[in-house]
Write a protein that holds these residues in place. Sequence first.
Motif, PDB file in Angstrom:
ATOM      1  N   ARG A  23       5.517   5.994   0.814  1.00 36.68           N
ATOM      2  CA  ARG A  23       6.290   4.823   1.375  1.00 36.68           C
ATOM      3  C   ARG A  23       5.515   3.552   1.220  1.00 36.68           C
ATOM      4  O   ARG A  23       4.195   3.613   1.692  1.00 36.68           O
ATOM      5  CB  ARG A  23       6.626   5.208   2.705  1.00 36.68           C
ATOM      6  CG  ARG A  23       7.652   6.423   2.673  1.00 36.68           C
ATOM      7  CD  ARG A  23       9.181   5.834   2.604  1.00 36.68           C
ATOM      8  NE  ARG A  23       9.915   7.125   3.197  1.00 36.68           N
ATOM      9  CZ  ARG A  23      10.245   8.272   2.637  1.00 36.68           C
ATOM     10  NH1 ARG A  23       9.581   8.448   1.487  1.00 36.68           N
ATOM     11  NH2 ARG A  23      11.073   8.965   3.016  1.00 36.68           N
ATOM     12  N   PRO A  24       5.998   2.542   0.744  1.00 33.69           N
ATOM     13  CA  PRO A  24       5.314   1.252   0.744  1.00 33.69           C
ATOM     14  C   PRO A  24       4.969   0.821   2.114  1.00 33.69           C
ATOM     15  O   PRO A  24       6.004   0.688   2.959  1.00 33.69           O
ATOM     16  CB  PRO A  24       5.996   0.152   0.044  1.00 33.69           C
ATOM     17  CG  PRO A  24       7.458   0.984   0.167  1.00 33.69           C
ATOM     18  CD  PRO A  24       7.296   2.091   0.224  1.00 33.69           C
ATOM     19  N   ILE A  25       3.808   0.201   2.305  1.00 34.18           N
ATOM     20  CA  ILE A  25       3.345  -0.244   3.907  1.00 34.18           C
ATOM     21  C   ILE A  25       2.670  -1.700   3.126  1.00 34.18           C
ATOM     22  O   ILE A  25       1.900  -2.045   2.452  1.00 34.18           O
ATOM     23  CB  ILE A  25       2.431   0.639   4.441  1.00 34.18           C
ATOM     24  CG1 ILE A  25       2.860   1.876   4.903  1.00 34.18           C
ATOM     25  CG2 ILE A  25       1.677  -0.235   5.691  1.00 34.18           C
ATOM     26  CD1 ILE A  25       1.826   2.918   5.318  1.00 34.18           C
TER      27      ILE A  25
ATOM     28  N   GLN B  61      10.878  12.921  -7.066  1.00 37.27           N
ATOM     29  CA  GLN B  61      11.487  12.246  -5.884  1.00 37.27           C
ATOM     30  C   GLN B  61      10.869  11.140  -5.405  1.00 37.27           C
ATOM     31  O   GLN B  61      11.390  10.350  -4.854  1.00 37.27           O
ATOM     32  CB  GLN B  61      11.545  13.605  -4.929  1.00 37.27           C
ATOM     33  CG  GLN B  61      12.072  13.290  -3.523  1.00 37.27           C
ATOM     34  CD  GLN B  61      12.159  14.404  -2.602  1.00 37.27           C
ATOM     35  OE1 GLN B  61      11.135  15.105  -2.744  1.00 37.27           O
ATOM     36  NE2 GLN B  61      13.047  14.375  -1.405  1.00 37.27           N
ATOM     37  N   SER B  62       9.550  11.007  -5.170  1.00 34.76           N
ATOM     38  CA  SER B  62       8.535   9.885  -4.864  1.00 34.76           C
ATOM     39  C   SER B  62       9.023   8.796  -5.937  1.00 34.76           C
ATOM     40  O   SER B  62       8.941   7.625  -5.276  1.00 34.76           O
ATOM     41  CB  SER B  62       7.094  10.254  -4.999  1.00 34.76           C
ATOM     42  OG  SER B  62       6.799  11.197  -4.127  1.00 34.76           O
ATOM     43  N   VAL B  63       9.096   8.876  -7.155  1.00 34.76           N
ATOM     44  CA  VAL B  63       9.393   7.620  -7.944  1.00 34.76           C
ATOM     45  C   VAL B  63      10.803   7.151  -7.663  1.00 34.76           C
ATOM     46  O   VAL B  63      10.953   5.918  -7.348  1.00 34.76           O
ATOM     47  CB  VAL B  63       9.153   8.078  -9.475  1.00 34.76           C
ATOM     48  CG1 VAL B  63       9.806   6.992 -10.448  1.00 34.76           C
ATOM     49  CG2 VAL B  63       7.697   8.363  -9.593  1.00 34.76           C
TER      50      VAL B  63
ATOM     51  N   LEU C  77      11.200   3.435  -6.330  1.00 34.72           N
ATOM     52  CA  LEU C  77      11.456   2.261  -7.318  1.00 34.72           C
ATOM     53  C   LEU C  77      12.512   1.244  -6.720  1.00 34.72           C
ATOM     54  O   LEU C  77      12.229  -0.045  -6.916  1.00 34.72           O
ATOM     55  CB  LEU C  77      12.367   2.731  -8.442  1.00 34.72           C
ATOM     56  CG  LEU C  77      11.670   3.580  -9.619  1.00 34.72           C
ATOM     57  CD1 LEU C  77      12.291   4.062 -10.572  1.00 34.72           C
ATOM     58  CD2 LEU C  77      10.652   2.307 -10.218  1.00 34.72           C
ATOM     59  N   PRO C  78      13.685   1.277  -6.003  1.00 28.12           N
ATOM     60  CA  PRO C  78      14.398   0.355  -5.428  1.00 28.12           C
ATOM     61  C   PRO C  78      13.667  -0.717  -4.606  1.00 28.12           C
ATOM     62  O   PRO C  78      13.844  -1.920  -4.707  1.00 28.12           O
ATOM     63  CB  PRO C  78      15.256   1.011  -4.381  1.00 28.12           C
ATOM     64  CG  PRO C  78      15.500   2.586  -5.019  1.00 28.12           C
ATOM     65  CD  PRO C  78      14.123   2.721  -5.392  1.00 28.12           C
ATOM     66  N   GLN C  79      12.716  -0.399  -3.897  1.00 25.43           N
ATOM     67  CA  GLN C  79      11.823  -1.327  -2.814  1.00 25.43           C
ATOM     68  C   GLN C  79      10.691  -2.142  -4.134  1.00 25.43           C
ATOM     69  O   GLN C  79      10.569  -3.240  -3.957  1.00 25.43           O
ATOM     70  CB  GLN C  79      10.825  -0.650  -1.962  1.00 25.43           C
ATOM     71  CG  GLN C  79      12.137  -0.110  -0.987  1.00 25.43           C
ATOM     72  CD  GLN C  79      11.157   0.826  -0.047  1.00 25.43           C
ATOM     73  OE1 GLN C  79      10.458   0.588   0.823  1.00 25.43           O
ATOM     74  NE2 GLN C  79      11.407   2.295  -0.503  1.00 25.43           N
ATOM     75  N   LEU C  80      10.385  -1.283  -4.938  1.00 22.10           N
ATOM     76  CA  LEU C  80       9.338  -2.204  -5.899  1.00 22.10           C
ATOM     77  C   LEU C  80       9.855  -2.858  -6.898  1.00 22.10           C
ATOM     78  O   LEU C  80       9.228  -3.782  -7.414  1.00 22.10           O
ATOM     79  CB  LEU C  80       8.312  -0.901  -6.684  1.00 22.10           C
ATOM     80  CG  LEU C  80       7.521  -0.053  -5.427  1.00 22.10           C
ATOM     81  CD1 LEU C  80       6.663   0.741  -6.233  1.00 22.10           C
ATOM     82  CD2 LEU C  80       6.701  -0.878  -4.888  1.00 22.10           C
ATOM     83  N   GLN C  81      11.045  -2.382  -7.199  1.00 20.14           N
ATOM     84  CA  GLN C  81      11.817  -3.437  -8.433  1.00 20.14           C
ATOM     85  C   GLN C  81      12.069  -4.708  -7.650  1.00 20.14           C
ATOM     86  O   GLN C  81      12.500  -5.654  -8.601  1.00 20.14           O
ATOM     87  CB  GLN C  81      13.127  -2.801  -8.742  1.00 20.14           C
ATOM     88  CG  GLN C  81      12.861  -1.593  -9.863  1.00 20.14           C
ATOM     89  CD  GLN C  81      14.219  -0.912 -10.064  1.00 20.14           C
ATOM     90  OE1 GLN C  81      15.068  -0.683  -9.215  1.00 20.14           O
ATOM     91  NE2 GLN C  81      14.043  -0.205 -10.999  1.00 20.14           N
TER      92      GLN C  81
ATOM     93  N   LEU D 217       0.865  -1.210   0.115  1.00 23.40           N
ATOM     94  CA  LEU D 217       0.049   0.029   0.061  1.00 23.40           C
ATOM     95  C   LEU D 217       0.947   1.171  -0.009  1.00 23.40           C
ATOM     96  O   LEU D 217       1.655   1.405   0.828  1.00 23.40           O
ATOM     97  CB  LEU D 217      -0.901  -0.117   1.264  1.00 23.40           C
ATOM     98  CG  LEU D 217      -1.484  -1.205   1.505  1.00 23.40           C
ATOM     99  CD1 LEU D 217      -2.377  -1.216   2.647  1.00 23.40           C
ATOM    100  CD2 LEU D 217      -2.718  -1.623   0.270  1.00 23.40           C
ATOM    101  N   ILE D 218       0.684   2.096  -0.998  1.00 24.29           N
ATOM    102  CA  ILE D 218       1.418   3.266  -1.122  1.00 24.29           C
ATOM    103  C   ILE D 218       0.430   4.755  -1.116  1.00 24.29           C
ATOM    104  O   ILE D 218      -0.213   4.859  -1.886  1.00 24.29           O
ATOM    105  CB  ILE D 218       2.398   3.246  -2.495  1.00 24.29           C
ATOM    106  CG1 ILE D 218       3.234   1.993  -2.587  1.00 24.29           C
ATOM    107  CG2 ILE D 218       2.919   4.621  -2.552  1.00 24.29           C
ATOM    108  CD1 ILE D 218       3.759   1.934  -3.747  1.00 24.29           C
TER     109      ILE D 218
END
Length: 202
Positions: A193-195, A33-35, A39-43, A5-6
Motif C-alpha cells: 500500500r503506498p504511504i 494481487q499486489s500489483v 497500479l490504479p494509484q501509481l498510474q 513508500l511501498i
Amino acid sequence: MQLQLIRHPQPVLDKRTCYGRSDIAVAPETLAQSVAQLLPQLQALPRDWPLVSSPLQRCATLAGALAKSLEKPGPRLDARLQEMDFGHWELRLWDDIPWAEVEGWNADLPGYAPGGGETLCAVAQRMWQAFTDLLAEPSKGVIVVCHAGSIRMLHACAAWRTEQGISTQPDEAAFADIALHAVALRSEIPYARPITLDVNVR
C-alpha cells in the motif's frame, strides 16, 4: 518532494519468525494481487517519477513487475534500503531467541546489535544516506519499494530534518535520535500500500 513508500507484499514466511536481511520470496499469486491493487494509484503519478527498490527479492520482484506495468525503466536497486540485519536471529522463531538477548536490545535500542547483526544507529546512518540521495532526484517525486523498518526510518529521517533544519547534517548522537524516533512509530505498515511522505527540499 514526495516519496511514495511501498512495503513489499507479505512474504512466504511464518509471522512468528524473525527476519530482516534474509532474502524471502513472495508467492506468485500474492505478487499479482499486489500489483493489481497498486497500479490504479501509481498510474495517477507523474510518469517521470523514478522507481527505487531494496534489492531483496520481496521488494525487487514487486518493483520490477510495477516498472513493467507502468512502462518505466527497471527499478534502481539500492542496498541501503534493505531491512535491518538481525545476525544469528535471522529466520529463528521469536520464541526461540534467548530472553536475555532480547532484554539486552531493549536496554540499548540504538546501540545494541541483535544477533550480532546491525545496530539501529547503523541502520539510521545508511538510511539517511539513501534518504538524501532520494531528495536529490531531479523529479518531484520517487516511488520507493522497501521494508516496514525502512519506511519507519525514512519517516524518522524526514522528521529530524524538519526539526533541525534542512542544511544540518546528523552526527552520531543524532543518528541515535533518528533510530529512537523510528522505533516510536508503532503504527502498522501495511503490505503493498503506498504511504505518502512529503519532504520540503528548500
